[in-house]
Design a protein around this motif. Structure first.
Motif, PDB file in Angstrom:
ATOM      1  N   ILE A 394       0.833  -1.211   0.000  1.00 33.91           N
ATOM      2  CA  ILE A 394       0.000   0.000   0.000  1.00 33.91           C
ATOM      3  C   ILE A 394       0.863   1.255   0.000  1.00 33.91           C
ATOM      4  CG2 ILE A 394      -1.683   1.308   1.346  1.00 33.91           C
ATOM      5  CD1 ILE A 394      -2.858  -1.332   2.276  1.00 33.91           C
ATOM      6  N   ILE A 395       1.908   1.254   0.812  1.00 32.31           N
ATOM      7  CA  ILE A 395       2.763   2.448   0.871  1.00 32.31           C
ATOM      8  C   ILE A 395       3.498   2.655  -0.445  1.00 32.31           C
ATOM      9  CG2 ILE A 395       4.685   3.532   2.090  1.00 32.31           C
ATOM     10  CD1 ILE A 395       3.855   2.001   4.579  1.00 32.31           C
ATOM     11  N   MET A 396       3.812   1.581  -1.162  1.00 31.44           N
ATOM     12  CA  MET A 396       4.405   1.729  -2.489  1.00 31.44           C
ATOM     13  C   MET A 396       3.477   2.500  -3.419  1.00 31.44           C
ATOM     14  SD  MET A 396       5.647  -1.176  -5.232  1.00 31.44           S
ATOM     15  CE  MET A 396       7.025  -1.702  -4.235  1.00 31.44           C
ATOM     16  N   PRO A 506       8.434   4.604   6.686  1.00 30.51           N
ATOM     17  CA  PRO A 506       7.602   3.388   6.662  1.00 30.51           C
ATOM     18  C   PRO A 506       7.730   2.579   5.378  1.00 30.51           C
ATOM     19  CG  PRO A 506       6.345   5.243   7.512  1.00 30.51           C
ATOM     20  CD  PRO A 506       7.626   5.801   6.984  1.00 30.51           C
ATOM     21  N   PHE A 507       8.086   3.230   4.281  1.00 31.11           N
ATOM     22  CA  PHE A 507       8.212   2.498   3.028  1.00 31.11           C
ATOM     23  C   PHE A 507       9.524   1.725   2.944  1.00 31.11           C
ATOM     24  CE2 PHE A 507       9.725   2.596  -1.469  1.00 31.11           C
ATOM     25  CZ  PHE A 507       8.836   1.665  -1.980  1.00 31.11           C
ATOM     26  N   TYR A 508      10.624   2.347   3.356  1.00 29.78           N
ATOM     27  CA  TYR A 508      11.930   1.741   3.141  1.00 29.78           C
ATOM     28  C   TYR A 508      12.367   0.817   4.281  1.00 29.78           C
ATOM     29  CZ  TYR A 508      12.839   4.728  -0.908  1.00 29.78           C
ATOM     30  OH  TYR A 508      12.784   5.317  -2.141  1.00 29.78           O
ATOM     31  N   LEU A 509      12.179   1.216   5.519  1.00 31.53           N
ATOM     32  CA  LEU A 509      12.861   0.525   6.610  1.00 31.53           C
ATOM     33  C   LEU A 509      12.187  -0.749   7.113  1.00 31.53           C
ATOM     34  CD1 LEU A 509      14.570   3.175   6.624  1.00 31.53           C
ATOM     35  CD2 LEU A 509      14.752   2.848   9.080  1.00 31.53           C
ATOM     36  N   GLY A 580      -6.353   3.285   2.042  1.00 31.27           N
ATOM     37  CA  GLY A 580      -5.127   2.494   2.050  1.00 31.27           C
ATOM     38  C   GLY A 580      -4.166   2.936   3.129  1.00 31.27           C
ATOM     39  N   SER A 581      -4.094   4.234   3.377  1.00 37.28           N
ATOM     40  CA  SER A 581      -3.200   4.726   4.425  1.00 37.28           C
ATOM     41  C   SER A 581      -3.618   4.221   5.804  1.00 37.28           C
ATOM     42  CB  SER A 581      -3.180   6.251   4.408  1.00 37.28           C
ATOM     43  OG  SER A 581      -2.321   6.759   5.398  1.00 37.28           O
ATOM     44  N   VAL A 582      -4.919   4.168   6.045  1.00 36.63           N
ATOM     45  CA  VAL A 582      -5.410   3.653   7.336  1.00 36.63           C
ATOM     46  C   VAL A 582      -5.070   2.167   7.475  1.00 36.63           C
ATOM     47  CG1 VAL A 582      -7.469   3.221   8.720  1.00 36.63           C
ATOM     48  CG2 VAL A 582      -7.230   5.378   7.481  1.00 36.63           C
ATOM     49  N   VAL A 583      -5.294   1.409   6.415  1.00 41.30           N
ATOM     50  CA  VAL A 583      -4.987  -0.025   6.465  1.00 41.30           C
ATOM     51  C   VAL A 583      -3.485  -0.246   6.664  1.00 41.30           C
ATOM     52  CG1 VAL A 583      -5.028  -2.173   5.145  1.00 41.30           C
ATOM     53  CG2 VAL A 583      -6.987  -0.629   5.065  1.00 41.30           C
ATOM     54  N   ALA A 584      -2.657   0.518   5.955  1.00 43.78           N
ATOM     55  CA  ALA A 584      -1.210   0.380   6.108  1.00 43.78           C
ATOM     56  C   ALA A 584      -0.766   0.752   7.517  1.00 43.78           C
ATOM     57  CB  ALA A 584      -0.496   1.261   5.084  1.00 43.78           C
ATOM     58  N   MET A 585      -1.383   1.756   8.091  1.00 45.96           N
ATOM     59  CA  MET A 585      -1.031   2.183   9.446  1.00 45.96           C
ATOM     60  C   MET A 585      -1.312   1.068  10.450  1.00 45.96           C
ATOM     61  SD  MET A 585      -2.580   5.424  11.576  1.00 45.96           S
ATOM     62  CE  MET A 585      -4.266   4.829  11.284  1.00 45.96           C
TER      63      MET A 585
END
Length: 606
Positions: A394-396, A506-509, A580-585
């Motif tokens: 999702i973050i991608m 959050p995307f990379y690490l 999507g941001s809520v789900v990724a969180m």
């Protein structure tokens, strides 16, 4: 005892015993002998038994007395002896360190003490290891910097490639040049997805350094072929084939960098190195766009690139972009070839082992195709693996919205094209600032504290905070599109900066650190598994945005079209991004907590 050519080891021992009998009970008598021979013979075999911790060689009484043929040894300090009982004996009196025998250098009559300065082999090894670690880190940074810069070569020259004056022949009567470019973009995405799906186990088998060398060599050859001239890249179809190969090689770079970090760097440095790779990615994009713009301007103003033929003027200035992209790949390639010869982490722990043992140690970080799939299968049975996969995918998608920011700012904030392009740069600047300042603070390695549960709590709350910020930014944009709140172009740009700032770490690490720690020999396979699903979701999202662009473009062409109608066309995009941001969180928070609980439990059992 004075030097004598007839002074034997047995005589030296007797002399030492007589001298010790006259000394105090706690004193230590030491005697030396040397020969006056001008030629020095090699040390006897027992001299070469090197003590691994002290650096001294051991010599026994039997060696001294029984080996009279070893009288050619130039200088020997015999072991210390204590005569009688010593009531005040030191606790270390009978330790091995008090029974050492030191063989000095072969300078006659000169005994050199054990070296404690910079010439000491252990100190040299530590310095070499430190330099090699620094060299690997620099090589990886430049690798991702140049690779991401090369990826910007096509977008920078896209308008020139579709032109009739590009110098690329086009013989297809069914598809136009624009159709070829559209298919190129679609096939490049497919090529990356296929590479992510297939290359992970191969990278784990070959190792990170060799995989990066192959990828950089492929990039340099293909980009050079495009930029060389009409002999190597005569048609638009040929360019498409070269670029598909470029994207396939590009798909291996992130996983190969992760694998190299796993092989060569200590776990305490993993978080910092992932942050540096993220910085390299953003710097590569920013620097390459600026450099390619200058290069195109310089090449276009040069009479060498504009020639005349029967059909008219031909502008081949775009080939200079591909030539430059090809040449810069040689810099990290040479660095990897040099520093890649250094020992991996496992090899540095055993400096006295044979070459066979070293090769076996190095192969521990590599694996076969089957072993990589076994690691993937094992990790896929854990809930944190799937939570990381969902959040990463999702973050991608959210990070990839960078490509559509200029168009969005033009249509919904009525900004100019140049100003909207700067908003995209501001988004990238937010990402760069985040990973350059907060990567180790918000997502530190678990080895920094004894209480591993606390550090995982810190990680989970940091990720929750970042994605909460991204959700707030998206909610404000959604409210603006619904005309519920007013936003000026400046506030819209600030929100884009905060949006990029909140997504980079959050995307990379988290997913990369999970692949490094849990993947072990299959770290590249784990990293690619996350990206495969991400590219699948990205393809669906790009289709949604493409439909929105078509609709909003038609609305903008209609007479009397209002800003509100264009804003409403973007509502499905921001609604999906907000959800999507809520789900990724939520998924990333629980992924880090479960990962920490499992790792802490494993360490406590161990």
């Amino acid at each position: 005892c004075p030097p004598s050519s007839t002074y034997s080891p047995a005589t030296a021992l007797a002399t030492q015993m007589r001298f010790a009998s006259t000394a105090s009970l706690s004193s230590v008598a030491t005697c030396c002998f040397l020969t006056m021979n001008s030629t020095v013979s090699p040390l006897p075999p027992y001299v070469h038994h090197h003590h691994p911790s002290t650096g001294f060689s051991k010599l026994t009484l039997r060696d001294i007395v029984g080996n009279r043929s070893n009288q050619q040894s130039t200088f020997i300090l015999l072991p210390s002896f204590k005569i009688g009982k010593n009531k005040e004996k030191s606790p270390r009196a009978n330790t091995k360190s008090n029974r050492r025998v030191r063989f000095a250098s072969q300078n006659i009559g000169t005994a050199k003490p054990t070296s404690t300065n910079a010439s000491d082999p252990d100190i040299k090894l530590a310095d070499t290891t430190k330099n090699d670690s620094w060299g690997i880190s620099l090589s990886l940074f430049l690798t991702y910097l140049t690779v991401m810069g090369a990826k910007c070569a096509l977008p920078s020259t896209l308008s020139l490639l579709t032109s009739q004056q590009s110098g690329l022949a086009h013989y297809n009567t069914v598809l136009s040049r624009q159709d070829i470019i559209r298919r190129l973009l679609a096939l490049s995405t497919v090529s990356i997805a296929v590479g992510k799906l297939a290359l992970g186990p191969i990278i784990d088998s070959l190792g990170g350094i060799m995989s990066l060398q192959i990828a950089l060599s492929t990039l340099s050859i293909c980009l050079g072929a495009i930029g060389l001239g009409s002999q190597t890249c005569p048609t638009l179809t040929t360019l498409t084939m070269y670029w598909i190969i470029v994207d396939f090689a590009f798909s291996s770079c992130w996983a190969a960098c992760v694998k190299t970090i796993r092989e060569y760097l200590d776990e305490k440095k993993w978080s910092r190195e992932i942050g540096r790779l993220a910085m390299a990615a953003r710097l590569g994009n920013a620097v390459s766009f600026a450099f390619f713009a200058w290069l195109l301007q310089w090449a276009s103003s040069s009479g060498r690139v504009v020639v005349s033929n029967v059909e008219g003027a031909v502008d081949t200035s775009w080939r200079w972009v591909f030539r430059a992209s090809s040449i810069v790949q040689l810099v990290p390639l040479l660095l990897l070839s040099y520093y890649g010869k250094a020992k991996s982490v496992g090899e540095n722990d055993n400096t006295t082992s044979s070459s066979t043992v070293k090769n076996q140690t190095k192969r521990k970080s590599q694996s076969t195709f089957k072993q990589s799939l076994d690691v993937l299968r094992t990790q896929s049975r854990t809930p944190e693996f799937w939570l990381h996969l969902v959040s990463r995918s999702i973050i991608m998608v959210l990070v990839s919205f960078l490509l559509f920011i200029p168009t969005y700012m033009v249509q919904c904030f009525e900004m100019s094209s140049s100003s909207s392009a700067r908003v995209g740069s501001v988004f990238a600047l937010g990402c760069l600032l985040s990973v350059s300042t907060l990567s180790e603070r918000t997502y530190p390695p678990s080895t920094l504290t004894r209480n591993g549960n606390d550090v995982y709590k810190r990680k989970s709350y940091s990720m929750l905070s970042f994605l909460s910020l991204s959700t707030i930014c998206l909610l404000l944009q959604t409210a603006y599109l619904q005309n519920r709140i007013p936003l000026s172009p400046m506030l819209g740009m600030v929100l884009m900066f905060l949006f990029g700032f909140s997504l980079a770490i959050p995307f990379y690490l988290p997913s990369s650190m999970f692949a490094l720690k849990r993947g072990k020999e299959g770290s590249a396979t784990i990293a690619d598994a996350f990206d495969v699903c991400g590219f699948g979701m990205l393809a669906v999202f790009n289709g949604l945005v493409a439909r929105v662009l078509d609709v909003s473009g038609d609305i903008g062409l209609k007479a009397g079209a209002t800003l509100l109608s264009r804003k409403r066309a973007w509502l499905p995009v921001f609604g999906s991004m907000c959800g999507g941001s809520v789900v990724a969180m939520i998924s990333l928070y629980f992924a880090v907590r479960l990962e920490g609980a499992r790792d802490v439990g494993t360490e406590s059992k161990g």
